[in-house]
Design a protein around this motif. Structure first.
Motif, PDB file in Angstrom:
ATOM      1  N   ALA A 266       0.835  -1.203   0.000  1.00  0.00           N
ATOM      2  CA  ALA A 266       0.000   0.000   0.000  1.00  0.00           C
ATOM      3  C   ALA A 266       0.871   1.254   0.000  1.00  0.00           C
ATOM      4  CB  ALA A 266      -0.894  -0.013   1.236  1.00  0.00           C
ATOM      5  N   LYS A 267       0.275   2.347  -0.469  1.00  0.00           N
ATOM      6  CA  LYS A 267       0.990   3.624  -0.458  1.00  0.00           C
ATOM      7  C   LYS A 267       1.074   4.133   0.976  1.00  0.00           C
ATOM      8  CE  LYS A 267       0.860   8.222  -2.519  1.00  0.00           C
ATOM      9  NZ  LYS A 267       2.251   8.458  -2.581  1.00  0.00           N
ATOM     10  N   ALA A 268       2.225   4.683   1.327  1.00  0.00           N
ATOM     11  CA  ALA A 268       2.460   5.149   2.689  1.00  0.00           C
ATOM     12  C   ALA A 268       1.844   6.526   2.901  1.00  0.00           C
ATOM     13  CB  ALA A 268       3.954   5.204   2.973  1.00  0.00           C
ATOM     14  N   SER A 269       1.078   6.664   3.970  1.00  0.00           N
ATOM     15  CA  SER A 269       0.599   7.978   4.398  1.00  0.00           C
ATOM     16  C   SER A 269       1.052   8.158   5.844  1.00  0.00           C
ATOM     17  CB  SER A 269      -0.920   8.079   4.275  1.00  0.00           C
ATOM     18  OG  SER A 269      -1.543   7.135   5.107  1.00  0.00           O
ATOM     19  N   ALA A 270       1.142   9.397   6.259  1.00  0.00           N
ATOM     20  CA  ALA A 270       1.724   9.707   7.564  1.00  0.00           C
ATOM     21  C   ALA A 270       0.654   9.716   8.662  1.00  0.00           C
ATOM     22  CB  ALA A 270       2.418  11.060   7.508  1.00  0.00           C
ATOM     23  N   PRO A 271       0.666   8.722   9.557  1.00  0.00           N
ATOM     24  CA  PRO A 271      -0.271   8.714  10.686  1.00  0.00           C
ATOM     25  C   PRO A 271       0.054   9.844  11.669  1.00  0.00           C
ATOM     26  CG  PRO A 271       0.803   6.570  10.418  1.00  0.00           C
ATOM     27  CD  PRO A 271       1.494   7.534   9.528  1.00  0.00           C
ATOM     28  N   ASP A 272      -0.970  10.387  12.276  1.00  0.00           N
ATOM     29  CA  ASP A 272      -0.812  11.511  13.200  1.00  0.00           C
ATOM     30  C   ASP A 272       0.149  11.218  14.352  1.00  0.00           C
ATOM     31  OD1 ASP A 272      -2.567  13.009  11.668  1.00  0.00           O
ATOM     32  OD2 ASP A 272      -4.296  12.597  12.964  1.00  0.00           O
ATOM     33  N   ASP A 273       0.110   9.996  14.881  1.00  0.00           N
ATOM     34  CA  ASP A 273       0.985   9.689  16.015  1.00  0.00           C
ATOM     35  C   ASP A 273       2.459   9.704  15.611  1.00  0.00           C
ATOM     36  OD1 ASP A 273       0.523   7.329  14.500  1.00  0.00           O
ATOM     37  OD2 ASP A 273       0.954   6.049  16.220  1.00  0.00           O
TER      38      ASP A 273
ATOM     39  N   VAL B 149       3.679  11.503  13.073  1.00  0.00           N
ATOM     40  CA  VAL B 149       3.999  12.906  12.786  1.00  0.00           C
ATOM     41  C   VAL B 149       4.291  13.637  14.099  1.00  0.00           C
ATOM     42  CG1 VAL B 149       3.108  15.088  11.853  1.00  0.00           C
ATOM     43  CG2 VAL B 149       2.692  12.940  10.635  1.00  0.00           C
ATOM     44  N   ALA B 150       3.508  13.360  15.127  1.00  0.00           N
ATOM     45  CA  ALA B 150       3.741  13.986  16.438  1.00  0.00           C
ATOM     46  C   ALA B 150       5.097  13.570  17.007  1.00  0.00           C
ATOM     47  CB  ALA B 150       2.619  13.618  17.404  1.00  0.00           C
ATOM     48  N   LEU B 151       5.454  12.304  16.863  1.00  0.00           N
ATOM     49  CA  LEU B 151       6.773  11.852  17.320  1.00  0.00           C
ATOM     50  C   LEU B 151       7.888  12.551  16.561  1.00  0.00           C
ATOM     51  CD1 LEU B 151       6.380   7.964  17.723  1.00  0.00           C
ATOM     52  CD2 LEU B 151       6.815   9.641  19.528  1.00  0.00           C
ATOM     53  N   GLN B 152       7.714  12.715  15.242  1.00  0.00           N
ATOM     54  CA  GLN B 152       8.742  13.382  14.442  1.00  0.00           C
ATOM     55  C   GLN B 152       8.854  14.853  14.829  1.00  0.00           C
ATOM     56  OE1 GLN B 152      10.941  12.006  12.003  1.00  0.00           O
ATOM     57  NE2 GLN B 152      11.873  13.968  12.492  1.00  0.00           N
ATOM     58  N   ARG B 153       7.742  15.500  15.091  1.00  0.00           N
ATOM     59  CA  ARG B 153       7.788  16.908  15.519  1.00  0.00           C
ATOM     60  C   ARG B 153       8.502  17.045  16.861  1.00  0.00           C
ATOM     61  NH1 ARG B 153       1.779  18.280  13.412  1.00  0.00           N
ATOM     62  NH2 ARG B 153       2.397  18.762  11.263  1.00  0.00           N
ATOM     63  N   ALA B 154       8.272  16.097  17.755  1.00  0.00           N
ATOM     64  CA  ALA B 154       8.968  16.112  19.049  1.00  0.00           C
ATOM     65  C   ALA B 154      10.474  15.914  18.839  1.00  0.00           C
ATOM     66  CB  ALA B 154       8.406  15.035  19.966  1.00  0.00           C
TER      67      ALA B 154
ATOM     68  N   MET C 169       9.585   9.151   4.710  1.00  0.00           N
ATOM     69  CA  MET C 169       9.581  10.415   3.967  1.00  0.00           C
ATOM     70  C   MET C 169       8.241  11.137   4.127  1.00  0.00           C
ATOM     71  SD  MET C 169      12.600  10.773   2.839  1.00  0.00           S
ATOM     72  CE  MET C 169      13.098   9.895   4.320  1.00  0.00           C
ATOM     73  N   ALA C 170       7.137  10.396   4.141  1.00  0.00           N
ATOM     74  CA  ALA C 170       5.817  11.001   4.333  1.00  0.00           C
ATOM     75  C   ALA C 170       5.699  11.619   5.727  1.00  0.00           C
ATOM     76  CB  ALA C 170       4.721   9.960   4.112  1.00  0.00           C
ATOM     77  N   VAL C 171       6.209  10.916   6.724  1.00  0.00           N
ATOM     78  CA  VAL C 171       6.173  11.427   8.111  1.00  0.00           C
ATOM     79  C   VAL C 171       7.003  12.699   8.232  1.00  0.00           C
ATOM     80  CG1 VAL C 171       6.900  10.923  10.490  1.00  0.00           C
ATOM     81  CG2 VAL C 171       5.626   9.214   9.171  1.00  0.00           C
ATOM     82  N   LYS C 172       8.212  12.682   7.677  1.00  0.00           N
ATOM     83  CA  LYS C 172       9.086  13.848   7.759  1.00  0.00           C
ATOM     84  C   LYS C 172       8.463  15.053   7.040  1.00  0.00           C
ATOM     85  CE  LYS C 172      13.293  11.354   8.545  1.00  0.00           C
ATOM     86  NZ  LYS C 172      14.607  11.727   8.942  1.00  0.00           N
ATOM     87  N   ALA C 173       7.877  14.820   5.882  1.00  0.00           N
ATOM     88  CA  ALA C 173       7.238  15.911   5.133  1.00  0.00           C
ATOM     89  C   ALA C 173       6.055  16.482   5.903  1.00  0.00           C
ATOM     90  CB  ALA C 173       6.807  15.421   3.756  1.00  0.00           C
ATOM     91  N   ALA C 174       5.228  15.604   6.456  1.00  0.00           N
ATOM     92  CA  ALA C 174       4.058  16.067   7.223  1.00  0.00           C
ATOM     93  C   ALA C 174       4.476  16.824   8.471  1.00  0.00           C
ATOM     94  CB  ALA C 174       3.176  14.876   7.591  1.00  0.00           C
ATOM     95  N   ALA C 175       5.556  16.402   9.109  1.00  0.00           N
ATOM     96  CA  ALA C 175       6.044  17.089  10.318  1.00  0.00           C
ATOM     97  C   ALA C 175       6.546  18.476   9.984  1.00  0.00           C
ATOM     98  CB  ALA C 175       7.136  16.252  10.977  1.00  0.00           C
ATOM     99  N   ARG C 176       7.123  18.655   8.816  1.00  0.00           N
ATOM    100  CA  ARG C 176       7.607  19.986   8.401  1.00  0.00           C
ATOM    101  C   ARG C 176       6.451  20.914   8.044  1.00  0.00           C
ATOM    102  NH1 ARG C 176      11.427  16.867   5.527  1.00  0.00           N
ATOM    103  NH2 ARG C 176      10.135  17.066   3.677  1.00  0.00           N
ATOM    104  N   GLU C 177       5.375  20.364   7.516  1.00  0.00           N
ATOM    105  CA  GLU C 177       4.239  21.169   7.058  1.00  0.00           C
ATOM    106  C   GLU C 177       3.472  21.808   8.203  1.00  0.00           C
ATOM    107  OE1 GLU C 177       1.911  18.547   4.667  1.00  0.00           O
ATOM    108  OE2 GLU C 177       3.451  18.402   3.125  1.00  0.00           O
ATOM    109  N   GLY C 178       3.415  21.141   9.332  1.00  0.00           N
ATOM    110  CA  GLY C 178       2.566  21.611  10.415  1.00  0.00           C
ATOM    111  C   GLY C 178       3.186  22.496  11.355  1.00  0.00           C
TER     112      GLY C 178
END
Length: 73
Positions: free
Chosen positions: A2-9, A11-16, A64-73
């Motif tokens: 499946a295509k990877a999408s960034a789960p909120d949890d 993304v929150a870990l990456q932002r931390a 890569m999806a997680v890192k991108a989403a963490a930068r966007e928010g």
């Protein structure tokens, strides 16, 4: 796979981890100051690995999806 999408949890870990990196590098190197960043980064990597395996997604694409989403928010 499946295509990877960034789960909120994740993304929150990456932002931390990003915040811990900013704090660690603001003062210069010291093992104690950098330990929170090292631990936060390890948690992100473990979470990504576990999620990729559980959801049958490409681990690299998920990271890569997680890192991108963490930068966007």
């Amino acid at each position: 796979m499946a295509k990877a999408s960034a789960p909120d949890d994740l993304v929150a870990l990456q932002r931390a981890a990003n915040a811990a990196h900013r704090e660690a590098t603001a003062e210069g190197y010291s093992p104690d100051a950098w330990q929170p960043w090292i631990e936060a980064s390890a948690a992100v990597q473990q979470g990504i690995t576990a999620h990729a395996a559980a959801e049958s997604v490409n681990r690299y694409e998920l990271e890569m999806a997680v890192k991108a989403a963490a930068r966007e928010g």
